[in-house]
Design an enzyme around this catalytic site. Structure first.
Site: not given
Length: 546
Positions: A64, A97-98, A386
């Protein structure tokens, strides 16, 4: 710096480090790229995990992006700005997010060659703004409306690639059920979904409870294990004799006085239980400690009690049962009590937990996660969080796009066409932006062990056909071919993509506009004796920064 008499004029404090113009820009870009490279290998369903070990030896195993960046102690100021992108993306969407960080790193990488070619950073940032606005338009154009089937696909896509042991389909049903249970005025209130973890069993033993689960058990064996039509008192103070605020001594000289003192103490504690019983409460949830005598009297009155609850648990119970948290026993009344059809202590694994179900506010659910180890459950919890957020976003907005690099390739092609209509030097920045979009499918294929160049060529060929479904073609990581992602059930909420692109653009523009970095010298570390001269050399200026 020199004055007219060639005398040096000292403006900055001694030891201050300063980098200007291209040197400052390239240093900041390098720092931002380093952050992006650190998490790049975790992107996509075949992404790898990172093991993070902190100073006291605690271990986190995760892929994550935001968790990794929160745990890494980033020092460089530009790198910290990129970490903020991940936090914003997580707050807004819960996923992507990544992608946001990798995209920000690639935008800065593409801008390096433009700066080298003497294209002014202001021109680049203007071009990036135009490209970001156009990208949002294109994404909206290629998005599709959601229905129950598509929401299920969104949940499965969010869980794919997470360490959930191949139980994505089973967990996605729990996620959707939980999200639907807490919809309030068109918004999915994720704060009303409580997650508890208990070691034991396997991931498929995870289940949802329509109510609140508290990781506590009754505090006296003679208390009832099960209370129907529960009236719950939520108490935030200890059910004990209050200690004096100041140091005091009580001197007792004869046994009769001692007996009277103990009897008074006992009657005070009994009065607490009587006050609770008078309100009609048959369940007590206490945030603090409960005296042994109070436990005894409660057991005699058939009152079930749990103690040392977390503040968040007490607040969740107040919301679910409609009760009020009370800070003074004397002021407790029947109006403060929460209501639930059933409060029951059940065994979960080797320990007992308390289940509060049939609450007056049904928009409160709990998910009990099971797994073989703490690390497995922690990662399942992150995956579930998530997925719940992403499903909520899809339900709220009602729009999704295809996944697996499909929207990024479509944007790369459409922005490349758009660049020629803009003209001027901004055109170069828009072309760089369109090129940066390819980093997402490139990285996904790279992490899956597929040739990235071949993948990009195949995807571009599929999108250039300009067919009805050409915008939905992403990379099938099992075959390495371009395929319709809607048919393969790989979809993501529109907001995840638009937020990732706008956040990445904003941070890239902010970093590009910095042309001067002035860093004060850091104080040397103190040694245990408090003498800074014995602490070793200090980290001056930008030294030691990531």
């Amino acid at each position: 710096m020199y004055g007219s008499g060639n005398q040096p004029i000292i403006v900055l404090k001694e030891g201050t480090e300063r980098s200007k113009d291209k040197e400052a820009q390239f240093n900041n870009i390098a720092a931002a790229k380093a952050v992006a490279d650190a998490i790049r290998s975790t992107l996509g369903p075949k992404g790898m995990d990172k093991m993070l070990v902190d100073t006291i030896g605690d271990v986190i195993v995760t892929n994550d992006g935001v968790t990794i960046l929160k745990e890494i102690d980033v020092q460089h100021p530009a790198a910290k700005m990129v970490v903020e992108v991940a936090k914003t993306q997580d707050d807004e969407c819960g996923d992507g997010t990544t992608s946001a960080v990798v995209l920000a790193g690639e935008l800065l990488k593409q801008s390096e060659s433009l700066i080298d070619s003497n294209v002014h950073p202001t021109v680049i940032t203007n071009g990036f703004k135009l490209a970001s606005a156009k990208a949002a338009e294109v994404l909206k154009e290629i998005s599709i409306k959601t229905d129950d089937k598509i929401v299920k696909k969104v949940a499965i896509t969010a869980l794919t690639g997470k360490s959930v042991g191949g139980e994505g389909d089973y967990l996605s049903d729990i996620v959707i059920k939980a999200a639907k249970a807490v919809i309030d005025e068109g918004k999915v209130n994720v704060d009303n979904i409580k997650i508890e973890k208990k070691v034991g069993g396997v991931i498929k033993d995870t289940y949802m409870v329509e109510g609140i689960v508290i990781d506590k058990q009754r505090i006296h064996p003679r208390m009832p294990k099960k209370v129907e039509n529960a009236k719950i008192a939520l108490i935030a103070v200890p059910l004990e004799i209050k200690k004096t605020e100041v140091d005091a001594q009580i001197s007792i000289h004869d046994p009769a006085s001692m007996a009277a003192f103990l009897a008074e103490e006992e009657s005070t504690l009994k009065a607490m239980v009587d006050t609770i019983k008078k309100t009609g409460a048959n369940v007590v949830m206490c945030q603090k400690g409960v005296d042994d005598l109070v436990q005894h009297y409660m057991a005699k009155q058939d009152i079930m009690c749990c103690r040392r609850l977390k503040q968040t648990d007490l607040e969740a119970l107040a919301k679910a049962t409609g009760g009020s948290i009370v800070g003074n026993i004397a002021e407790l009344s029947s109006k403060d009590l929460g209501k639930a059809k059933l409060v029951e202590e059940k065994a979960v694994g080797a320990e007992d937990m308390t289940f509060v179900t049939g609450c007056s506010n049904p928009k409160a659910v709990s998910i009990v996660i099971r797994g073989g180890t703490e690390h497995v459950m922690d990662e399942v919890e992150r995956a579930m969080n998530d997925a719940i957020r992403v499903v909520g976003v899809a339900m709220e907005d009602g729009k999704v796009v295809a996944g697996a690099g499909a929207p990024e390739i479509e944007l790369a092609l459409r922005l490349s066409e758009y660049a020629s209509t803009v003209g001027g030097r901004e055109q170069l920045a828009i072309e760089a932006f369109s090129k940066a979009m390819e980093i997402i499918p490139w990285t996904i294929s790279e992490n899956a062990g597929i040739d990235s160049i071949d993948s990009i060529i195949k995807l571009k060929a599929a999108h250039e056909k300009k067919g009805k479904d050409s915008a939905y073609y992403g990379l099938n990581l099992e075959t390495g071919e371009a395929a319709d992602m809607l048919k393969l059930n790989v979809v993501e909420p529109l907001r995840v993509k638009t937020q990732a692109i706008s956040s990445a653009t904003e941070v890239a523009n902010m970093i590009l506009r910095i042309d001067d970095v002035i860093a004060s010298r850091r104080a040397p570390p103190m040694n245990p004796m408090g003498d800074p001269n014995m602490g070793g050399p200090g980290m001056g200026g930008m030294g030691g920064m990531m």
